[in-house]
Design a protein around this motif. Structure first.
Motif, short mmCIF file in Angstrom:
data_model
loop_
_atom_site.label_atom_id
_atom_site.label_comp_id
_atom_site.label_asym_id
_atom_site.label_seq_id
_atom_site.Cartn_x
_atom_site.Cartn_y
_atom_site.Cartn_z
N ILE A 51 1.92 9.28 16.48
CA ILE A 51 1.64 9.72 17.56
C ILE A 51 2.57 10.82 17.60
O ILE A 51 3.55 11.29 17.43
CB ILE A 51 2.37 8.62 18.68
N LEU A 99 0.39 2.45 23.18
CA LEU A 99 -0.10 3.47 22.05
C LEU A 99 0.55 2.91 20.83
O LEU A 99 0.28 3.21 19.75
CB LEU A 99 0.21 4.80 22.71
N CYS A 136 -0.95 2.49 17.43
CA CYS A 136 -0.58 3.09 15.94
C CYS A 136 -0.07 2.30 14.95
O CYS A 136 -0.33 2.50 13.86
CB CYS A 136 0.48 3.91 16.64
N CYS A 147 -3.92 3.84 14.03
CA CYS A 147 -4.57 4.87 14.79
C CYS A 147 -3.63 6.15 14.85
O CYS A 147 -2.54 5.99 15.14
CB CYS A 147 -4.98 4.32 16.35
N ILE A 205 -2.76 9.10 17.03
CA ILE A 205 -2.73 9.57 18.38
C ILE A 205 -2.25 11.07 18.76
O ILE A 205 -0.85 11.18 18.47
CB ILE A 205 -1.78 8.48 19.39
#
Lengths: 212, 247
Positions: free
Chosen positions: A31, A179, A183, A188, A190
């Motif tokens: 992130i 989130l 992640c 993922c 971000i």
């Protein structure tokens, strides 16, 4: 990885470029918070990452493919994008259809799309508005719906432009946790455009400050 | 003459004159001359050819489409072009296509005349021409909203594409249907914003006093009147061009 290489971007009505020889990279599974003063180009950078804008010089590549060589719907299969203003991305007749719109375009079967949409409607506490017109929701609810519609796509990268605006303390924390989960579990990447130092410090692994 | 220096009332007069003439003149030669005049006003007024092209290029597709529709579907007149013994283009169709395309182009170019200058000058110009302040303000506020609406519409289309909508690869009918459904939130947003603007204005005492005064007044200079007369005479002269070509 999304790589931004030596980009220069100039708005048509402006004389000075908002980015000049700017480079950055965003990996999957992390992130990254992007911060900077008002007008420094945070939203411009987010739009460049999603292929909505194209740099005059340099390139933005998603997993090695330049955004210039791809259509937006192709980029949308890898990058989910949340606009700063949720009104600009809600266009379906019902809250439920708003989430299934992208899922149907991904080719998901009706039952799968419905299950996924219902999961996100419950997660963002929007289930009671399932058949309502999105335009009738409050700003915070619209923001949650826009987030749900983007996150439901399950893309490799998500670019969120000021996602915490309009969310109360509890929902901010829930968003942060979601989130982190995305992640870790889905690997993922971000990109979080954010002004809130506390939120960034708590959830982002890296901070990119855009110089003015 | 630099259009920045010209009185805004004269610019509005030029816009009305040229665009009305474009609708009235029935001959392609007159319209072609009017197009040259509009271009001349813009170039002399300080706009570079590249800037004119950048502002007008978005219309090229529409003009071409109108030209082709008029050309191919207007069956009256003598055939000019044949395909497998079937008349494709007639002289009347070609003439109508030319007229429609030129008219649209002239109206767009003449509208560019009012792009020079500040919006508050136009507000003053309209109020000094006895247009009620509320209406003048409304017209200018609506014009200021247009670029925002355009940006909003582009964002909605981008959002739909990023969520997998393939606009480019769909048929014309489906594309039209998609655009209409995507434009609905933009229109709804515009109505909502207009409502909010009216609340904000009334909260700041808009229309609290029946008579609104202004410290600055526009003064018409001799050079402005002379400039307007020259352009008006040019437009009148252009009206007689078809008579010269007939003789």
């Amino acid at each position: 990885m999304i790589t931004v290489e030596q980009i220069t971007y100039l708005y048509p009505h402006s004389d000075t470029p908002i980015f000049q020889d700017f480079s950055a990279h965003f990996k999957r599974g992390e992130i990254v918070a992007v911060s900077g003063k008002n007008g420094s180009g945070k939203t411009t950078l987010s739009k460049l990452l999603a292929g909505i804008l194209q740099p005059q010089k340099g390139s933005v590549c998603i997993d090695g493919l330049s955004t210039k060589s791809q259509d937006l719907f192709e980029i949308g299969q890898k990058v989910g994008y949340l606009f700063q203003n949720p009104n600009r991305q809600l266009f379906c007749e019902t809250v439920f259809r708003e989430i299934t719109f992208g899922l149907n375009n991904q080719g998901l079967k009706k039952q799968q799309a419905t299950e996924k949409a219902d999961y996100y409607l419950n997660y963002f506490n929007l289930a009671s508005y399932r058949d309502d017109y999105p335009g009738h929701l409050s700003h915070g609810e619209k923001q949650r719906l826009a987030l749900a519609a983007v996150l439901a796509l399950g893309t490799d990268y998500v670019v969120l432009d000021e996602p915490t605006i309009g969310l109360d303390m509890l929902r901010r924390r829930e968003l942060g946790e979601l989130l982190l989960k995305l992640c870790k579990e889905s690997n993922c990447g971000i990109v979080l455009i954010c002004q809130e130092a506390e939120f960034m410090a708590r959830y982002a692994e890296r901070e990119l400050v855009i110089p003015v | 003459m630099n259009l920045q220096m010209v009185d805004p009332r004269i610019k509005i007069l030029l816009l009305l004159t040229i665009s009305s003439a474009a609708l009235i003149f029935p001959h392609p030669f007159s319209l072609a001359a009017l197009l040259v005049l509009a271009l001349f006003i813009l170039m002399a007024g300080g706009l570079k050819p590249v800037q004119v092209w950048v502002k007008a290029r978005g219309l090229c597709g529409l003009i071409l489409m109108l030209f082709l529709i008029q050309c191919l579907f207007n069956r009256a007149g003598e055939p000019l072009l044949w395909l497998f013994n079937m008349p494709i283009v007639t002289d009347f169709g070609l003439n109508t296509a030319l007229l429609v395309s030129l008219r649209l182009l002239i109206i767009v170019l003449s509208a560019m005349i009012v792009l020079f200058g500040e919006s508050r000058d136009y507000l003053l110009a309209l109020t000094q021409c006895k247009v009620p302040y509320e209406i003048a303000f409304m017209v200018l506020a609506a014009l200021r909203f247009l670029p925002i609406l355009r940006e909003e519409a582009q964002d909605v289309i981008c959002a739909a594409q990023l969520r997998g909508l393939r606009i480019k690869k769909t048929g014309l009918f489906h594309k039209l249907k998609v655009y209409i459904s995507l434009m609905l939130p933009v229109v709804a947003g515009a109505i909502h914003r207009a409502e909010q603007l009216s609340f904000a204005m009334e909260a700041r005492a808009f229309r609290a006093n029946s008579h609104r005064s202004s410290m600055r007044r526009l003064r018409l200079r001799v050079v402005d009147v002379f400039y307007a007369l020259v352009i008006l005479m040019a437009v009148i002269a252009i009206a007689f061009i078809p008579l010269l070509t007939i003789n």
